[in-house]
Design an enzyme around this catalytic site. Structure first.
Site, PDB file in Angstrom:
ATOM      1  N   MET A   1       0.815  -1.221   0.000  1.00  0.00           N
ATOM      2  CA  MET A   1       0.000   0.000   0.000  1.00  0.00           C
ATOM      3  C   MET A   1       0.847   1.268   0.000  1.00  0.00           C
ATOM      4  SD  MET A   1      -1.198  -0.989   3.702  1.00  0.00           S
ATOM      5  CE  MET A   1      -0.882  -2.668   3.095  1.00  0.00           C
ATOM      6  N   PRO A   2       1.667   1.439  -1.015  1.00  0.00           N
ATOM      7  CA  PRO A   2       2.532   2.627  -1.017  1.00  0.00           C
ATOM      8  C   PRO A   2       1.744   3.908  -1.299  1.00  0.00           C
ATOM      9  CG  PRO A   2       3.334   0.928  -2.525  1.00  0.00           C
ATOM     10  CD  PRO A   2       1.941   0.551  -2.162  1.00  0.00           C
ATOM     11  N   TYR A   3       2.355   4.999  -0.872  1.00  0.00           N
ATOM     12  CA  TYR A   3       1.843   6.341  -1.152  1.00  0.00           C
ATOM     13  C   TYR A   3       2.993   7.127  -1.778  1.00  0.00           C
ATOM     14  CZ  TYR A   3       0.714  11.229  -0.232  1.00  0.00           C
ATOM     15  OH  TYR A   3       0.498  12.574  -0.361  1.00  0.00           O
TER      16      TYR A   3
ATOM     17  N   THR B   1      -2.166   1.279  -4.207  1.00  0.00           N
ATOM     18  CA  THR B   1      -1.037   2.183  -4.435  1.00  0.00           C
ATOM     19  C   THR B   1      -1.580   3.540  -4.879  1.00  0.00           C
ATOM     20  OG1 THR B   1       0.485   0.393  -4.995  1.00  0.00           O
ATOM     21  CG2 THR B   1       1.032   2.589  -5.830  1.00  0.00           C
ATOM     22  N   PHE B   2      -1.268   4.569  -4.077  1.00  0.00           N
ATOM     23  CA  PHE B   2      -1.723   5.933  -4.367  1.00  0.00           C
ATOM     24  C   PHE B   2      -0.572   6.713  -4.984  1.00  0.00           C
ATOM     25  CE2 PHE B   2      -4.978   6.598  -0.630  1.00  0.00           C
ATOM     26  CZ  PHE B   2      -5.725   5.540  -1.084  1.00  0.00           C
TER      27      PHE B   2
END
Lengths: 66, 66, 66, 66, 66, 66
Positions: free
Chosen positions: F1-3, F40-41
């Site tokens: 769940m990267p930003y 992923t945002f």
């Protein structure tokens, strides 16, 4: 009520240097914009040189090549 | 799909308190804006008191003067 | 003296909804960590749906496909 | 002179993987926007799984439930 | 190669004031940490007073009550 | 769940270029770290050239001097 975030590499920055960055940034906001220092935040992030890249490379590698 | 970043001083925040901040912030975004919790991110940064300044001074100094 | 940054898509969020996010986030930090609301900042960024990506796509495209 | 901040969970990311993220992001900005790599910064933040929430929960809990 | 992000309320800050913030911050990093100004970034975000909260309230409301 | 947050100057970036940045960054995180693209945002901030400083000066001035 400004908020300032200073990101620098984690390379032995002293407590006194951090205090100088905080005081100097706060004074600048007072001088230029007449901000209230009591609600001026300055946050310093020290970033590992493996985690900071410039020009395709980690700063760790740049320091070695100097 | 909101993204929330909470910055607090690094002063013995427990895992349970962090969980309460995450759950509470997510619920707030559901209640106020009807956001989807499954894509709501909450990130907590704990900042050393030497690295957080307010009113020209490091929080470390403010804590000592209390 | 917490600092909170809430990033949401720019989709007709009202002034009242922003006020509710600010008050709710501040109360959460008072309740969970006993922080001082007078030095609790909450900043809201509204991001254009062309500038927010999730799952490889712009939110603009996701909204159309719903 | 772009600035890119990549936030990921702190789960044994290697120095080589960080270098790959830095090089790949920089190349993307060169390819898409013709930016100058010499003034392209890429900063990676590794966030403890207790401090990252999604869907009301800490990532620490999500990893255990897998 | 420091990166500095200054967030202030969007209240008629002039181009000259922004230039003064940029020059002053850069000089501070040169003076305190001997950083290279050629790779020192200073970014200023101007935030609408409806989107900035302190003490439970929007700055918009605080300005009216003064 | 990267930003991921990409900050670039506000100089006529097209919707297609933004989409290319989003897709390319997401793919990089899949390739290097095997991240899930669905969480992923990628957020793009376009910053006015008056508000971006490098080497003591506003980018606005640098563009004129080229």
């Amino acid at each position: 009520m400004p908020y300032v975030n200073i990101k620098i590499t984690d390379e032995n920055v002293t407590k006194e240097q951090k205090q100088a960055l905080i005081a100097g940034t706060t004074q600048l906001l007072v001088d230029v914009l007449n901000k209230n220092p009591a609600t001026t935040f300055v946050l310093i992030d020290e970033v590992n040189t493996d985690n900071w890249g410039i020009g395709y490379d980690q700063v760790t590698a740049l320091r070695k090549n100097k």
